[in-house]
Write a protein that holds these residues in place. Structure first.
Motif, PDB file in Angstrom:
ATOM      1  N   HIS A   1     -11.981  -3.788   3.229  1.00  0.00           N
ATOM      2  CA  HIS A   1     -11.986  -2.298   2.512  1.00  0.00           C
ATOM      3  C   HIS A   1     -14.007  -2.250   3.252  1.00  0.00           C
ATOM      4  O   HIS A   1     -13.375  -0.751   2.335  1.00  0.00           O
ATOM      5  N   VAL A   2     -14.562  -2.137   3.230  1.00  0.00           N
ATOM      6  CA  VAL A   2     -15.949  -1.668   3.099  1.00  0.00           C
ATOM      7  C   VAL A   2     -15.651  -1.398   4.330  1.00  0.00           C
ATOM      8  O   VAL A   2     -15.968   0.295   5.168  1.00  0.00           O
ATOM      9  N   GLY A   3     -15.290  -1.607   5.599  1.00  0.00           N
ATOM     10  CA  GLY A   3     -14.983  -1.127   6.987  1.00  0.00           C
ATOM     11  C   GLY A   3     -13.595  -0.023   6.109  1.00  0.00           C
ATOM     12  O   GLY A   3     -14.143   0.737   7.106  1.00  0.00           O
ATOM     13  N   PHE A   4     -12.962   0.215   5.978  1.00  0.00           N
ATOM     14  CA  PHE A   4     -11.908   1.867   5.710  1.00  0.00           C
ATOM     15  C   PHE A   4     -12.642   2.757   5.029  1.00  0.00           C
ATOM     16  O   PHE A   4     -12.879   3.763   5.277  1.00  0.00           O
ATOM     17  N   ALA A   5     -13.538   2.056   3.478  1.00  0.00           N
ATOM     18  CA  ALA A   5     -14.346   3.157   3.608  1.00  0.00           C
ATOM     19  C   ALA A   5     -15.778   3.609   4.314  1.00  0.00           C
ATOM     20  O   ALA A   5     -15.485   4.900   3.684  1.00  0.00           O
ATOM     21  N   ILE A   6     -16.259   3.034   4.931  1.00  0.00           N
ATOM     22  CA  ILE A   6     -17.322   3.774   6.318  1.00  0.00           C
ATOM     23  C   ILE A   6     -16.744   4.611   7.221  1.00  0.00           C
ATOM     24  O   ILE A   6     -16.661   5.947   7.018  1.00  0.00           O
ATOM     25  N   LEU A   7     -15.449   4.445   7.657  1.00  0.00           N
ATOM     26  CA  LEU A   7     -14.587   5.335   8.497  1.00  0.00           C
ATOM     27  C   LEU A   7     -14.256   6.288   7.820  1.00  0.00           C
ATOM     28  O   LEU A   7     -14.194   7.332   8.314  1.00  0.00           O
ATOM     29  N   TRP A   8     -12.994   6.430   6.354  1.00  0.00           N
ATOM     30  CA  TRP A   8     -12.965   7.020   6.003  1.00  0.00           C
ATOM     31  C   TRP A   8     -14.143   8.716   5.145  1.00  0.00           C
ATOM     32  O   TRP A   8     -13.526   9.499   5.502  1.00  0.00           O
TER      33      TRP A   8
ATOM     34  N   ARG B   1      -5.683  12.999  12.129  1.00  0.00           N
ATOM     35  CA  ARG B   1      -5.924  12.324  12.536  1.00  0.00           C
ATOM     36  C   ARG B   1      -6.617  11.388  10.399  1.00  0.00           C
ATOM     37  O   ARG B   1      -6.577  11.082  10.520  1.00  0.00           O
ATOM     38  N   LEU B   2      -8.068  12.784  10.535  1.00  0.00           N
ATOM     39  CA  LEU B   2      -8.201  12.469   9.274  1.00  0.00           C
ATOM     40  C   LEU B   2      -6.678  12.249   7.769  1.00  0.00           C
ATOM     41  O   LEU B   2      -6.777  11.679   7.636  1.00  0.00           O
ATOM     42  N   ARG B   3      -5.594  12.837   8.352  1.00  0.00           N
ATOM     43  CA  ARG B   3      -4.528  12.514   6.691  1.00  0.00           C
ATOM     44  C   ARG B   3      -3.996  11.487   7.024  1.00  0.00           C
ATOM     45  O   ARG B   3      -3.717  10.984   6.431  1.00  0.00           O
ATOM     46  N   TRP B   4      -3.886  10.600   8.387  1.00  0.00           N
ATOM     47  CA  TRP B   4      -3.764   9.360   8.940  1.00  0.00           C
ATOM     48  C   TRP B   4      -4.923   8.321   8.180  1.00  0.00           C
ATOM     49  O   TRP B   4      -3.903   7.148   7.683  1.00  0.00           O
ATOM     50  N   ILE B   5      -5.822   8.409   8.603  1.00  0.00           N
ATOM     51  CA  ILE B   5      -7.440   7.999   7.924  1.00  0.00           C
ATOM     52  C   ILE B   5      -6.716   7.391   6.829  1.00  0.00           C
ATOM     53  O   ILE B   5      -7.094   6.182   6.018  1.00  0.00           O
ATOM     54  N   THR B   6      -6.301   8.576   6.026  1.00  0.00           N
ATOM     55  CA  THR B   6      -6.626   8.709   4.800  1.00  0.00           C
ATOM     56  C   THR B   6      -5.785   8.208   3.951  1.00  0.00           C
ATOM     57  O   THR B   6      -5.320   6.893   3.158  1.00  0.00           O
ATOM     58  N   ARG B   7      -4.710   7.573   5.024  1.00  0.00           N
ATOM     59  CA  ARG B   7      -3.211   7.438   4.097  1.00  0.00           C
ATOM     60  C   ARG B   7      -3.054   6.551   4.094  1.00  0.00           C
ATOM     61  O   ARG B   7      -2.676   4.791   3.544  1.00  0.00           O
ATOM     62  N   ILE B   8      -3.898   5.606   5.676  1.00  0.00           N
ATOM     63  CA  ILE B   8      -3.523   4.119   6.124  1.00  0.00           C
ATOM     64  C   ILE B   8      -4.916   3.827   5.375  1.00  0.00           C
ATOM     65  O   ILE B   8      -4.367   2.531   4.656  1.00  0.00           O
ATOM     66  N   GLY B   9      -5.911   4.030   4.698  1.00  0.00           N
ATOM     67  CA  GLY B   9      -6.571   3.714   4.060  1.00  0.00           C
ATOM     68  C   GLY B   9      -6.541   3.613   2.957  1.00  0.00           C
ATOM     69  O   GLY B   9      -7.069   2.214   2.081  1.00  0.00           O
TER      70      GLY B   9
ATOM     71  N   LEU C   1      -9.338  11.594  -6.135  1.00  0.00           N
ATOM     72  CA  LEU C   1      -9.165  12.608  -5.965  1.00  0.00           C
ATOM     73  C   LEU C   1     -10.200  13.318  -4.664  1.00  0.00           C
ATOM     74  O   LEU C   1      -8.876  14.140  -4.400  1.00  0.00           O
ATOM     75  N   ILE C   2     -10.607  12.096  -4.050  1.00  0.00           N
ATOM     76  CA  ILE C   2     -10.719  13.054  -3.008  1.00  0.00           C
ATOM     77  C   ILE C   2      -9.200  12.692  -1.351  1.00  0.00           C
ATOM     78  O   ILE C   2      -8.856  13.885  -0.749  1.00  0.00           O
ATOM     79  N   THR C   3      -8.712  11.843  -1.864  1.00  0.00           N
ATOM     80  CA  THR C   3      -7.072  11.835  -1.924  1.00  0.00           C
ATOM     81  C   THR C   3      -6.074  12.899  -1.594  1.00  0.00           C
ATOM     82  O   THR C   3      -5.953  13.990  -0.751  1.00  0.00           O
ATOM     83  N   GLY C   4      -6.105  13.479  -2.804  1.00  0.00           N
ATOM     84  CA  GLY C   4      -5.328  14.505  -3.022  1.00  0.00           C
ATOM     85  C   GLY C   4      -6.341  15.744  -2.272  1.00  0.00           C
ATOM     86  O   GLY C   4      -5.279  17.021  -2.141  1.00  0.00           O
TER      87      GLY C   4
ATOM     88  N   ILE D   1      -8.213  15.526   0.464  1.00  0.00           N
ATOM     89  CA  ILE D   1      -7.683  15.591   1.903  1.00  0.00           C
ATOM     90  C   ILE D   1      -6.168  16.264   2.241  1.00  0.00           C
ATOM     91  O   ILE D   1      -6.083  17.631   2.506  1.00  0.00           O
ATOM     92  N   GLU D   2      -5.038  15.653   0.842  1.00  0.00           N
ATOM     93  CA  GLU D   2      -3.822  15.992   1.376  1.00  0.00           C
ATOM     94  C   GLU D   2      -3.243  17.861   1.193  1.00  0.00           C
ATOM     95  O   GLU D   2      -2.786  18.358   2.155  1.00  0.00           O
ATOM     96  N   ALA D   3      -4.077  18.552   0.305  1.00  0.00           N
ATOM     97  CA  ALA D   3      -4.529  19.498  -0.178  1.00  0.00           C
ATOM     98  C   ALA D   3      -4.815  20.829   0.521  1.00  0.00           C
ATOM     99  O   ALA D   3      -4.177  21.036   1.578  1.00  0.00           O
ATOM    100  N   GLY D   4      -5.798  20.292   1.626  1.00  0.00           N
ATOM    101  CA  GLY D   4      -6.681  20.696   2.208  1.00  0.00           C
ATOM    102  C   GLY D   4      -6.546  20.705   3.777  1.00  0.00           C
ATOM    103  O   GLY D   4      -5.951  21.684   4.268  1.00  0.00           O
ATOM    104  N   GLY D   5      -5.751  19.522   4.193  1.00  0.00           N
ATOM    105  CA  GLY D   5      -4.846  19.077   5.008  1.00  0.00           C
ATOM    106  C   GLY D   5      -3.327  19.837   5.487  1.00  0.00           C
ATOM    107  O   GLY D   5      -3.195  20.346   6.120  1.00  0.00           O
ATOM    108  N   GLY D   6      -2.972  20.082   4.393  1.00  0.00           N
ATOM    109  CA  GLY D   6      -1.708  20.135   3.834  1.00  0.00           C
ATOM    110  C   GLY D   6      -2.113  22.481   4.835  1.00  0.00           C
ATOM    111  O   GLY D   6      -1.298  22.752   5.706  1.00  0.00           O
ATOM    112  N   LYS D   7      -2.731  23.255   3.599  1.00  0.00           N
ATOM    113  CA  LYS D   7      -3.294  24.228   4.592  1.00  0.00           C
ATOM    114  C   LYS D   7      -3.745  24.750   5.466  1.00  0.00           C
ATOM    115  O   LYS D   7      -3.018  25.313   6.285  1.00  0.00           O
TER     116      LYS D   7
END
Length: 152
Positions: free
Chosen positions: A12-19, A50-58, A97-100, A102-108
């Motif tokens: 949990h903490v590792g992915f939180a730091i990475l993300w 990569r950011l979007r994949w980190i978000t999804r895997i996270g 909220l952050i996930t949404g 990232i997905e919206a901004g990354g999609g644009k």
């Protein structure tokens, strides 16, 4: 059982730091040069992918590890009736909220880059990425409050 708790906390903490680090990096170090046209479209596309994949895997890591931690430490009454429970619920809302954002901004950005544009999609994605970065700071602050062993 203690080992599984330690593994879940570490995940949990590792992915939180990475993300959160990735979100802040993109907002602070990638989006500004992209809006000026100082970064290549391939590089920008790669970073955003990569950011979007980190978000999804996270997301998977957070659901598994956070679900385990919440199931061990909280019930409905402690989640809804205590300060620590409110912090956990706040973190969940911030994460969504952050996930949404990232997905919206990354999609644009991705759609714009596919048409060969750079500055315009970066400008369109900028408010989403900046909002995600701001909420990431709030998420980190909330985690700090939750980790405080001295209570609220």
């Amino acid at each position: 059982m203690a080992l599984i708790h330690s593994v879940m906390w570490t995940i949990h903490v590792g992915f939180a730091i990475l993300w959160t680090g990735s979100v802040l990096f993109v907002a602070v170090a990638v989006i500004p040069p992209a809006t000026r046209g100082d970064i290549g479209t391939d590089a920008l596309g790669s970073l955003i992918d990569r950011l979007r994949w980190i978000t999804r895997i996270g997301a998977v890591a957070f659901v598994v590890s956070g679900g385990h931690m919440a199931g061990v430490l909280y019930d409905v009454n402690t989640l809804t009736g205590t300060g620590r429970g409110h912090l956990v619920l706040t973190m969940i809302v911030l994460w969504l909220l952050i996930t949404g954002l990232i997905e919206a901004g990354g999609g644009k950005l991705s759609r714009g880059l596919e048409t060969g544009k750079l500055r315009e999609p970066a400008r369109e994605a900028k408010p989403f990425m900046y909002a995600a970065a701001g909420l990431s700071v709030a998420l980190i602050a909330t985690a700090g409050l939750l980790a405080n062993p001295f209570g609220l």
